[in-house]
Design a protein around this motif. Structure first.
Motif, short mmCIF file in Angstrom:
data_model
loop_
_atom_site.label_atom_id
_atom_site.label_comp_id
_atom_site.label_asym_id
_atom_site.label_seq_id
_atom_site.Cartn_x
_atom_site.Cartn_y
_atom_site.Cartn_z
N GLU A 78 0.79 -1.23 0.00
CA GLU A 78 0.00 0.00 0.00
C GLU A 78 0.83 1.28 0.00
OE1 GLU A 78 -2.68 -0.17 3.26
OE2 GLU A 78 -3.55 -2.06 2.61
N ASP A 86 -1.96 8.19 2.80
CA ASP A 86 -1.49 7.63 1.53
C ASP A 86 -0.36 8.49 1.00
OD1 ASP A 86 -3.31 5.56 1.53
OD2 ASP A 86 -4.84 6.71 0.48
N SER A 117 -5.33 13.03 1.63
CA SER A 117 -5.82 11.64 1.61
C SER A 117 -5.46 10.97 2.93
CB SER A 117 -5.21 10.90 0.43
OG SER A 117 -5.70 9.58 0.38
N ASN A 137 1.85 3.39 2.73
CA ASN A 137 1.18 4.43 3.50
C ASN A 137 1.89 4.62 4.83
OD1 ASN A 137 0.40 2.21 4.96
ND2 ASN A 137 -1.79 2.52 4.71
#
Length: 149
Positions: A69, A124, A102, A71
């Motif tokens: 991901e 993010d 985000s 993040n």
């Protein structure tokens, strides 16, 4: 002699009218100032009662997820004396000097971000290797987390 009394009477009435208008203007100005000070004190009271602490361990490796991901995960505790809004629009997050929009906010221990509760912020953001900074601002209270990827 009557003309002197008449002119004194006219000057006396004119001075009373001027004094009344000046007093009315001052009264309105003082009321507006008092109202503005009252509004500002309410805002300042909220800022003073707000306090957060970042409880993520930057050395644990759990702050940045580089696999998949990509993040940043930051745990933030409400250490103030009032509940806070656990909404992304109530938090300001800056990563390496760039404002982030985000952000996912999750309350970990309860349904609201009350005093003593912790929220998880998932930002993010793809990061390169090196030193990084995350700055979180809630109602004027700022906390900074420095970590290395």
């Amino acid at each position: 002699m009557a003309s002197v009394s008449t002119s004194h009477l006219i000057l006396f009435i004119a001075s009373l009218i001027i004094a009344a208008s000046v007093a009315g203007t001052f009264t309105q100005g003082v009321q507006r100032l008092s109202s503005a000070l009252g509004d500002r004190s309410i805002d300042l009271s909220g800022d003073i009662r707000t306090d957060i602490s970042i409880i993520s361990d930057p050395a644990s490796g759990a702050v940045y997820n580089s696999a998949g991901e990509e993040n940043i995960t930051v745990l933030v505790k409400n250490t103030g004396s009032r509940p806070l809004e656990a909404e992304s629009d109530q938090l300001e997050v800056i990563v390496d000097g760039k404002y982030q929009t985000s952000i996912a906010v999750t309350v970990l221990d309860g349904s609201a971000w009350r005093v003593g509760n912790v929220v998880r912020l998932e930002i993010d953001q793809s990061l390169s290797g090196g030193d990084h900074r995350v700055k979180i601002i809630v109602n004027g209270d700022e906390e900074v987390l420095q970590f290395r990827t």
